[in-house]
Design a protein around this motif. Structure first.
Motif, mmCIF file in Angstrom:
data_model
loop_
_atom_site.group_PDB
_atom_site.id
_atom_site.type_symbol
_atom_site.label_atom_id
_atom_site.label_comp_id
_atom_site.label_asym_id
_atom_site.label_seq_id
_atom_site.Cartn_x
_atom_site.Cartn_y
_atom_site.Cartn_z
ATOM 1 N N ALA A 156 3.451 -3.487 -7.808
ATOM 2 C CA ALA A 156 2.664 -3.756 -6.594
ATOM 3 C C ALA A 156 3.068 -2.827 -5.458
ATOM 4 C CB ALA A 156 2.837 -5.212 -6.170
ATOM 5 N N THR A 157 4.381 -2.633 -5.244
ATOM 6 C CA THR A 157 4.808 -1.756 -4.148
ATOM 7 C C THR A 157 4.456 -0.303 -4.429
ATOM 8 O OG1 THR A 157 7.064 -1.506 -5.010
ATOM 9 C CG2 THR A 157 6.684 -3.293 -3.426
ATOM 10 N N GLU A 158 4.471 0.097 -5.685
ATOM 11 C CA GLU A 158 4.085 1.470 -6.017
ATOM 12 C C GLU A 158 2.602 1.696 -5.726
ATOM 13 O OE1 GLU A 158 5.340 2.497 -9.958
ATOM 14 O OE2 GLU A 158 7.462 2.220 -9.477
ATOM 15 N N ALA A 159 1.763 0.703 -6.032
ATOM 16 C CA ALA A 159 0.326 0.820 -5.737
ATOM 17 C C ALA A 159 0.099 0.874 -4.222
ATOM 18 C CB ALA A 159 -0.438 -0.359 -6.349
ATOM 19 N N ILE A 160 0.829 0.033 -3.487
ATOM 20 C CA ILE A 160 0.717 0.034 -2.028
ATOM 21 C C ILE A 160 1.160 1.384 -1.468
ATOM 22 C CG2 ILE A 160 1.690 -0.956 0.091
ATOM 23 C CD1 ILE A 160 1.802 -3.667 -1.457
ATOM 24 N N SER A 161 2.271 1.895 -1.974
ATOM 25 C CA SER A 161 2.782 3.190 -1.520
ATOM 26 C C SER A 161 1.745 4.289 -1.719
ATOM 27 C CB SER A 161 4.071 3.535 -2.277
ATOM 28 O OG SER A 161 4.534 4.813 -1.927
ATOM 29 N N GLY A 162 1.085 4.276 -2.875
ATOM 30 C CA GLY A 162 0.056 5.281 -3.151
ATOM 31 C C GLY A 162 -1.106 5.204 -2.176
ATOM 32 N N ARG A 163 -1.566 3.983 -1.897
ATOM 33 C CA ARG A 163 -2.685 3.825 -0.950
ATOM 34 C C ARG A 163 -2.282 4.250 0.458
ATOM 35 N NH1 ARG A 163 -3.280 -1.053 -3.921
ATOM 36 N NH2 ARG A 163 -2.405 -2.303 -2.210
ATOM 37 N N MET A 164 -1.081 3.861 0.858
ATOM 38 C CA MET A 164 -0.602 4.242 2.186
ATOM 39 C C MET A 164 -0.489 5.760 2.308
ATOM 40 S SD MET A 164 2.373 1.511 3.145
ATOM 41 C CE MET A 164 1.982 -0.079 3.857
ATOM 42 N N HIS A 165 0.058 6.386 1.277
ATOM 43 C CA HIS A 165 0.214 7.844 1.312
ATOM 44 C C HIS A 165 -1.148 8.530 1.490
ATOM 45 C CE1 HIS A 165 1.655 11.841 0.571
ATOM 46 N NE2 HIS A 165 0.841 11.963 -0.463
ATOM 47 N N GLU A 166 -2.145 8.056 0.758
ATOM 48 C CA GLU A 166 -3.490 8.629 0.890
ATOM 49 C C GLU A 166 -4.023 8.463 2.308
ATOM 50 O OE1 GLU A 166 -6.221 7.179 -2.042
ATOM 51 O OE2 GLU A 166 -4.970 7.854 -3.716
ATOM 52 N N ARG A 167 -3.795 7.298 2.905
ATOM 53 C CA ARG A 167 -4.268 7.081 4.281
ATOM 54 C C ARG A 167 -3.549 7.996 5.269
ATOM 55 N NH1 ARG A 167 -5.246 1.612 2.653
ATOM 56 N NH2 ARG A 167 -3.075 1.045 3.012
ATOM 57 N N PHE A 168 -2.223 8.148 5.089
ATOM 58 C CA PHE A 168 -1.471 9.013 5.999
ATOM 59 C C PHE A 168 -1.889 10.482 5.850
ATOM 60 C CE2 PHE A 168 1.384 5.429 6.681
ATOM 61 C CZ PHE A 168 1.717 5.593 8.016
ATOM 62 N N GLN A 169 -2.308 10.854 4.650
ATOM 63 C CA GLN A 169 -2.784 12.227 4.446
ATOM 64 C C GLN A 169 -4.214 12.407 4.949
ATOM 65 O OE1 GLN A 169 -0.764 14.776 3.275
ATOM 66 N NE2 GLN A 169 0.730 13.149 3.583
ATOM 67 N N ASN A 192 -2.948 -2.459 7.571
ATOM 68 C CA ASN A 192 -2.222 -3.690 7.911
ATOM 69 C C ASN A 192 -2.234 -4.690 6.762
ATOM 70 O OD1 ASN A 192 -1.325 -2.879 10.433
ATOM 71 N ND2 ASN A 192 -3.153 -3.611 11.484
ATOM 72 N N ARG A 193 -3.318 -4.745 6.015
ATOM 73 C CA ARG A 193 -3.374 -5.629 4.843
ATOM 74 C C ARG A 193 -2.311 -5.218 3.832
ATOM 75 N NH1 ARG A 193 -8.110 -4.430 3.353
ATOM 76 N NH2 ARG A 193 -9.116 -5.699 4.936
ATOM 77 N N ASP A 194 -2.170 -3.908 3.620
ATOM 78 C CA ASP A 194 -1.155 -3.429 2.680
ATOM 79 C C ASP A 194 0.256 -3.675 3.204
ATOM 80 O OD1 ASP A 194 -2.555 -2.604 0.446
ATOM 81 O OD2 ASP A 194 -2.793 -0.537 1.115
ATOM 82 N N ARG A 195 0.432 -3.561 4.502
ATOM 83 C CA ARG A 195 1.761 -3.796 5.065
ATOM 84 C C ARG A 195 2.181 -5.254 4.910
ATOM 85 N NH1 ARG A 195 3.386 0.177 9.814
ATOM 86 N NH2 ARG A 195 2.427 2.067 9.001
ATOM 87 N N VAL A 196 1.281 -6.172 5.165
ATOM 88 C CA VAL A 196 1.584 -7.595 4.973
ATOM 89 C C VAL A 196 1.947 -7.853 3.508
ATOM 90 C CG1 VAL A 196 0.577 -9.919 4.945
ATOM 91 C CG2 VAL A 196 0.206 -8.414 6.923
ATOM 92 N N ALA A 197 1.157 -7.285 2.603
ATOM 93 C CA ALA A 197 1.421 -7.461 1.169
ATOM 94 C C ALA A 197 2.759 -6.837 0.786
ATOM 95 C CB ALA A 197 0.289 -6.844 0.347
ATOM 96 N N LEU A 198 3.090 -5.687 1.371
ATOM 97 C CA LEU A 198 4.351 -5.005 1.066
ATOM 98 C C LEU A 198 5.548 -5.855 1.464
ATOM 99 C CD1 LEU A 198 6.080 -2.480 0.354
ATOM 100 C CD2 LEU A 198 5.747 -1.744 2.729
ATOM 101 N N TYR A 199 5.547 -6.363 2.670
ATOM 102 C CA TYR A 199 6.695 -7.142 3.147
ATOM 103 C C TYR A 199 6.878 -8.410 2.305
ATOM 104 C CZ TYR A 199 5.737 -4.019 7.104
ATOM 105 O OH TYR A 199 5.475 -2.926 7.879
ATOM 106 N N ARG A 200 5.768 -9.032 1.937
ATOM 107 C CA ARG A 200 5.846 -10.231 1.095
ATOM 108 C C ARG A 200 6.372 -9.874 -0.298
ATOM 109 N NH1 ARG A 200 0.685 -11.755 1.171
ATOM 110 N NH2 ARG A 200 1.017 -12.814 3.147
ATOM 111 N N GLU A 201 5.863 -8.776 -0.856
ATOM 112 C CA GLU A 201 6.260 -8.374 -2.208
ATOM 113 C C GLU A 201 7.746 -8.027 -2.270
ATOM 114 O OE1 GLU A 201 6.152 -7.294 -6.265
ATOM 115 O OE2 GLU A 201 4.816 -8.528 -5.028
ATOM 116 N N VAL A 202 8.252 -7.313 -1.268
ATOM 117 C CA VAL A 202 9.676 -6.954 -1.268
ATOM 118 C C VAL A 202 10.536 -8.215 -1.201
ATOM 119 C CG1 VAL A 202 11.519 -5.790 0.027
ATOM 120 C CG2 VAL A 202 9.321 -4.644 -0.313
#
Length: 202
Positions: A94-107, A151-161
């Protein structure tokens, strides 16, 4: 005399085991290191590194002539030290998928919004529209969607960790730790909120 030594050593062993058992507090330093690694991967585009296994100190092997009491201490002290420096697990599917989506947004869209100053990092580990006037009217709906997705991914990230470490109650502290790291790793020119909630330029 020998009996007294064993009583003392047993008491010491119980105390050390108690330290190991009681130490369930949030490991802030380990969490900060994990947050820095995750955010570095998102911002810099590095492939997520495999999460290192926690280092475990092996108890000293029983040397010839070593007293059983000394062997007992060798077994307990490394356990107590390991409890003082726990490892935080941040690598899950789950965190790897979130990381990938975040990276795409930052790029892409989110990086552009941060560069323009329209969006900034909030003090609670999220992103927010800081100055909508910096976004052309025709692009504002898409900008709001980008912020909401992030923000949806960030909420999911903190919960997943927190859940990955079997401590869902750590979620608020995980969020605070990540919030600090997002701000520390913000690029020059990006905006962030200070402790009072005022926007500052990095």
């Amino acid at each position: 005399m020998r009996k007294l030594v064993y009583v003392i050593l047993t008491s010491l062993a119980v105390a050390l085991v108690g330290c190991v058992t009681i130490n369930v507090y949030f490991p802030e330093a380990a969490a900060q290191k994990a947050a820095d690694q995750f955010i570095g991967n998102v911002l810099d585009g590095a492939a997520p590194a495999a999460s290192p296994a926690p280092k475990q100190q092996k108890p000293a092997a029983g040397n010839d002539g070593q007293q059983p009491s000394a062997m007992l201490l060798d077994l307990l002290i490394p356990a107590a030290q390991a409890a003082e420096t726990p490892n935080i697990r941040i690598q899950t599917s789950a965190t790897e998928a979130i990381s990938g989506r975040m990276h795409e947004r930052f790029q892409g869209a989110l990086g552009d919004l941060l560069d323009s100053g329209a969006v900034g990092f909030t003090r609670d580990g999220m992103v927010a529209m800081r100055d909508a006037a910096k976004v052309p009217l025709s692009q504002r709906a898409q900008a709001n969607t980008t912020v909401a997705d992030e923000n949806r991914d960030r909420v999911a990230l903190y919960r997943e960790v927190a859940n990955a470490n079997n401590h869902p109650e750590w979620e608020p502290q995980i969020r605070v730790t990540f919030a600090k790291s997002w701000i520390e790793k913000a690029r020059a020119g990006w905006y962030y909120q200070d402790a009072a909630g005022a926007w500052q330029k990095k």
